[in-house]
Every structure is written in C-alpha cells, then in structure tokens.
Scaffold this motif. Sequence first.
Motif, mmCIF file in Angstrom:
data_model
loop_
_atom_site.group_PDB
_atom_site.id
_atom_site.type_symbol
_atom_site.label_atom_id
_atom_site.label_comp_id
_atom_site.label_asym_id
_atom_site.label_seq_id
_atom_site.Cartn_x
_atom_site.Cartn_y
_atom_site.Cartn_z
ATOM 1 N N LYS A 177 -6.961 0.078 -3.315
ATOM 2 C CA LYS A 177 -5.628 0.305 -3.867
ATOM 3 C C LYS A 177 -4.871 1.345 -3.024
ATOM 4 O O LYS A 177 -5.309 2.464 -2.859
ATOM 5 N N CYS A 178 -3.759 0.927 -2.494
ATOM 6 C CA CYS A 178 -2.938 1.825 -1.690
ATOM 7 C C CYS A 178 -1.503 1.774 -2.211
ATOM 8 O O CYS A 178 -1.015 0.718 -2.641
ATOM 9 N N LEU A 179 -0.838 2.901 -2.194
ATOM 10 C CA LEU A 179 0.479 3.035 -2.807
ATOM 11 C C LEU A 179 1.486 3.575 -1.810
ATOM 12 O O LEU A 179 1.135 4.278 -0.867
ATOM 13 N N VAL A 180 2.765 3.270 -2.056
ATOM 14 C CA VAL A 180 3.856 3.835 -1.281
ATOM 15 C C VAL A 180 4.860 4.432 -2.257
ATOM 16 O O VAL A 180 5.313 3.749 -3.186
ATOM 17 N N TYR B 125 -6.239 7.633 -4.477
ATOM 18 C CA TYR B 125 -5.453 6.561 -3.880
ATOM 19 C C TYR B 125 -5.088 6.877 -2.436
ATOM 20 O O TYR B 125 -4.866 8.030 -2.071
ATOM 21 N N SER B 126 -5.004 5.830 -1.633
ATOM 22 C CA SER B 126 -4.442 5.948 -0.298
ATOM 23 C C SER B 126 -2.936 5.827 -0.445
ATOM 24 O O SER B 126 -2.442 4.866 -1.042
ATOM 25 N N LEU B 127 -2.202 6.816 0.078
ATOM 26 C CA LEU B 127 -0.785 6.901 -0.265
ATOM 27 C C LEU B 127 0.077 7.216 0.945
ATOM 28 O O LEU B 127 -0.254 8.070 1.757
ATOM 29 N N ARG B 128 1.214 6.549 1.033
ATOM 30 C CA ARG B 128 2.234 6.835 2.042
ATOM 31 C C ARG B 128 3.481 7.332 1.311
ATOM 32 O O ARG B 128 3.979 6.676 0.392
ATOM 33 N N LEU B 129 3.990 8.488 1.716
ATOM 34 C CA LEU B 129 5.195 9.057 1.123
ATOM 35 C C LEU B 129 6.344 8.906 2.110
ATOM 36 O O LEU B 129 6.303 9.425 3.220
ATOM 37 N N MET B 130 7.395 8.187 1.703
ATOM 38 C CA MET B 130 8.557 7.955 2.554
ATOM 39 C C MET B 130 9.761 8.685 1.957
ATOM 40 O O MET B 130 10.303 8.280 0.930
ATOM 41 N N LEU B 131 10.150 9.811 2.598
ATOM 42 C CA LEU B 131 11.275 10.615 2.126
ATOM 43 C C LEU B 131 12.508 10.335 2.962
ATOM 44 O O LEU B 131 12.417 10.119 4.169
ATOM 45 N N ASN B 132 13.677 10.354 2.305
ATOM 46 C CA ASN B 132 14.949 10.100 2.990
ATOM 47 C C ASN B 132 14.882 8.788 3.774
ATOM 48 O O ASN B 132 15.349 8.689 4.908
ATOM 49 N N ALA B 133 14.300 7.779 3.133
ATOM 50 C CA ALA B 133 14.022 6.517 3.817
ATOM 51 C C ALA B 133 15.204 5.558 3.754
ATOM 52 O O ALA B 133 15.890 5.450 2.722
ATOM 53 N N LYS B 134 15.432 4.847 4.839
ATOM 54 C CA LYS B 134 16.412 3.770 4.855
ATOM 55 C C LYS B 134 15.768 2.523 4.255
ATOM 56 O O LYS B 134 14.568 2.297 4.409
ATOM 57 N N CYS C 68 0.277 -2.999 0.616
ATOM 58 C CA CYS C 68 0.134 -1.969 -0.428
ATOM 59 C C CYS C 68 0.074 -2.658 -1.775
ATOM 60 O O CYS C 68 0.557 -3.783 -1.939
ATOM 61 N N CYS C 69 -0.531 -1.978 -2.739
ATOM 62 C CA CYS C 69 -0.709 -2.553 -4.069
ATOM 63 C C CYS C 69 0.456 -2.255 -5.001
ATOM 64 O O CYS C 69 0.708 -3.008 -5.944
ATOM 65 N N ALA C 70 1.151 -1.157 -4.754
ATOM 66 C CA ALA C 70 2.275 -0.803 -5.620
ATOM 67 C C ALA C 70 3.260 0.067 -4.859
ATOM 68 O O ALA C 70 2.875 0.855 -3.993
ATOM 69 N N LEU C 71 4.525 -0.101 -5.207
ATOM 70 C CA LEU C 71 5.616 0.632 -4.583
ATOM 71 C C LEU C 71 6.322 1.424 -5.673
ATOM 72 O O LEU C 71 6.755 0.863 -6.680
ATOM 73 N N ILE D 146 1.699 5.236 -15.388
ATOM 74 C CA ILE D 146 1.769 4.784 -13.993
ATOM 75 C C ILE D 146 0.394 4.357 -13.507
ATOM 76 O O ILE D 146 0.230 3.287 -12.911
ATOM 77 N N ILE D 147 -0.614 5.183 -13.771
ATOM 78 C CA ILE D 147 -1.975 4.866 -13.332
ATOM 79 C C ILE D 147 -2.485 3.618 -14.050
ATOM 80 O O ILE D 147 -3.133 2.758 -13.443
ATOM 81 N N ASP D 148 -2.192 3.503 -15.353
ATOM 82 C CA ASP D 148 -2.629 2.323 -16.102
ATOM 83 C C ASP D 148 -2.012 1.057 -15.519
ATOM 84 O O ASP D 148 -2.686 0.028 -15.373
ATOM 85 N N GLU D 149 -0.731 1.134 -15.147
ATOM 86 C CA GLU D 149 -0.060 -0.026 -14.556
ATOM 87 C C GLU D 149 -0.693 -0.389 -13.217
ATOM 88 O O GLU D 149 -0.913 -1.567 -12.909
ATOM 89 N N ILE D 150 -1.012 0.620 -12.432
ATOM 90 C CA ILE D 150 -1.630 0.384 -11.127
ATOM 91 C C ILE D 150 -3.034 -0.195 -11.287
ATOM 92 O O ILE D 150 -3.409 -1.171 -10.636
ATOM 93 N N GLU D 151 -3.818 0.398 -12.191
ATOM 94 C CA GLU D 151 -5.216 0.003 -12.341
ATOM 95 C C GLU D 151 -5.383 -1.358 -13.010
ATOM 96 O O GLU D 151 -6.243 -2.149 -12.624
ATOM 97 N N ASN D 152 -4.574 -1.622 -14.020
ATOM 98 C CA ASN D 152 -4.801 -2.797 -14.855
ATOM 99 C C ASN D 152 -3.851 -3.961 -14.605
ATOM 100 O O ASN D 152 -4.108 -5.074 -15.027
ATOM 101 N N ASN D 153 -2.749 -3.699 -13.932
ATOM 102 C CA ASN D 153 -1.743 -4.744 -13.797
ATOM 103 C C ASN D 153 -1.265 -4.954 -12.374
ATOM 104 O O ASN D 153 -0.175 -5.473 -12.159
ATOM 105 N N VAL D 154 -2.032 -4.520 -11.393
ATOM 106 C CA VAL D 154 -1.605 -4.696 -10.014
ATOM 107 C C VAL D 154 -1.897 -6.128 -9.572
ATOM 108 O O VAL D 154 -3.026 -6.494 -9.296
ATOM 109 N N ILE D 155 -0.854 -6.955 -9.569
ATOM 110 C CA ILE D 155 -0.945 -8.321 -9.073
ATOM 111 C C ILE D 155 0.324 -8.605 -8.291
ATOM 112 O O ILE D 155 1.375 -8.020 -8.556
ATOM 113 N N PRO D 156 0.268 -9.481 -7.312
ATOM 114 C CA PRO D 156 1.484 -9.808 -6.572
ATOM 115 C C PRO D 156 2.535 -10.394 -7.509
ATOM 116 O O PRO D 156 2.224 -11.221 -8.366
#
Length: 263
Positions: free
Chosen positions: A129-132, A157-166, A179-182, A241-251
């Motif tokens: 599970k990786c998040l952005v 979690y493996s996480l990428r933080l995008m600040l001031n992103a276009k 990634c599993c969730a944005l 948020i964690i419950d949504e990621i853990e239990n409901n992460v589907i494309p």
Amino acid sequence: MEQNDNSPSNRILKDQITRLANEAISAAQSHLGSHTSTRLTAASTWLSTYVLRPDFDKLIALSTLTARGITADNIVDHCIPFVACSLGEDWVSDTLSFSEVTIGSVHLQLLLKHITQSRKSDPRRTDGKCLVIVVLENEQHSLGALVLSDQLRRKGYSLRLMLNAKQADVVTHLKNNSCCALLFSAGSEHTARQSAQCVNKIRQSLNNSPKVLLGGPILTFGIPDEIKSDFNLISNDLDLIIDEIENNVIPVGSHAELERRNL
C-alpha cells in the motif's frame, strides 16, 4: 488616512487569515485525543509561547520538549496541533495579529519538518500500500497535510508528499508510479474545486485510478455538493482515512462506484 476595511487588499488579507485560523482549528480537532496528559498540555503551552519568539530555534524547541519527557510522535500528534489551534483562537479573539500568527505557524512547520526529516527511511509495507498526499499550487497552508503524512508514515505506509503541485504534475506522477490512494488537502473552496478537476483529469488519463480522498480546512466550511461525488471519502478523521485505505482500496472504474462509496 485610515485604509478602507472593504478594500480588495483587506478582503484578501482577511480571507488568508480566516483560512489559516480554520486550518489550525481543523488540524487540532483532527489530531488531538480526548485524553491529553497534564505533561503534554504544559509542554504544548510552553511551545505556543516559544513559537512566537523572533529567536525561535527548532533544535532548542525539540530538545526542550524532549527534556520534558515528550516524544517526537507526541510533539507531532499533540503539541503541534494544540499550538496551531491556540494560534487560530488567539487570532479570532484579537489577541494576536496576522503577522504573529503567520510567524508562529512558520515556526511550527520548521519544527515539524525537522522531526519528519530526522526519521529513518520508510519501509514499504508487505501488502504494497502506497499513498500520495497532494496540496495543489496556490494553497498556502499545508500544516495539516504535513502532520497527516508523518502519521501515515509511522503507520508503515510508503508515501509521497506533493506540495504546491501543479495538476499536470500529479497526473504525470500517477502515470509513472502506482499508488493505492490519493489524498488531497484543501483550505478553500477554490482549492477543493481544483482538486476535483485534477481527479477528473486523472480518471481521463488512467485506466485504473486510485481511491481518492479529500480533507483539510475546507471541511470546516463545507464541500460544494457538485464535487462531492468526485471523492471516495471526505474526512479529516485519521481512523476513517486508514479504514478506507485498509478495507476499501480498489481501483475506481466508474462514477457509480464513486457515488456508492461517497459519504
């Protein structure tokens, strides 16, 4: 001559202050537990005074809090949100000026970034599970997103933080990286709408889009109904948020799926 309170510059300034104060209150309400110890409260009260000093030093702040028996995790989870809330409340009550609140918030971010950057590299979870977390460009305040990113990293979690992103950069990142969730953080209705626009661009560009969540100070004001269905979850609650990621992460493949899972 006294400046007109309804001038465009004053209206912009008041909007910035309002968003900053609401972010502070939102961050505190989301991350402060109902049972904070006397030691934590005392340490947080000291920090709320120290962050306003012009000679603020993040190293001194950290060493002082550590000497008081406060762990780095508790500084992030309790002290920083406590002080953020205090800054917001002091602005609302006219105890602090906008410049003082801004300085205090900048110092909080310096302390938070020092703590997070000092942590060891984050291992990827065995289930992959990786998040952005995304804060789009022109959104000035990112304290809540920084706190959330540290909390999620500590959950493994493996996480990428995008600040001031276009928006284009977010789409490109997701094209090149799975990634599993944005998670979008928004402090105003404008940023929330921009986030929804970005989500739609992502779904037009990718065959299998990740689960998409929205949080941030905007939840204090309310989300426009017409963009709610663009997100799978709208919340500042870490457990949800964690419950949504853990239990409901589907494309997500259709708007019907979005509407079924939307709050």
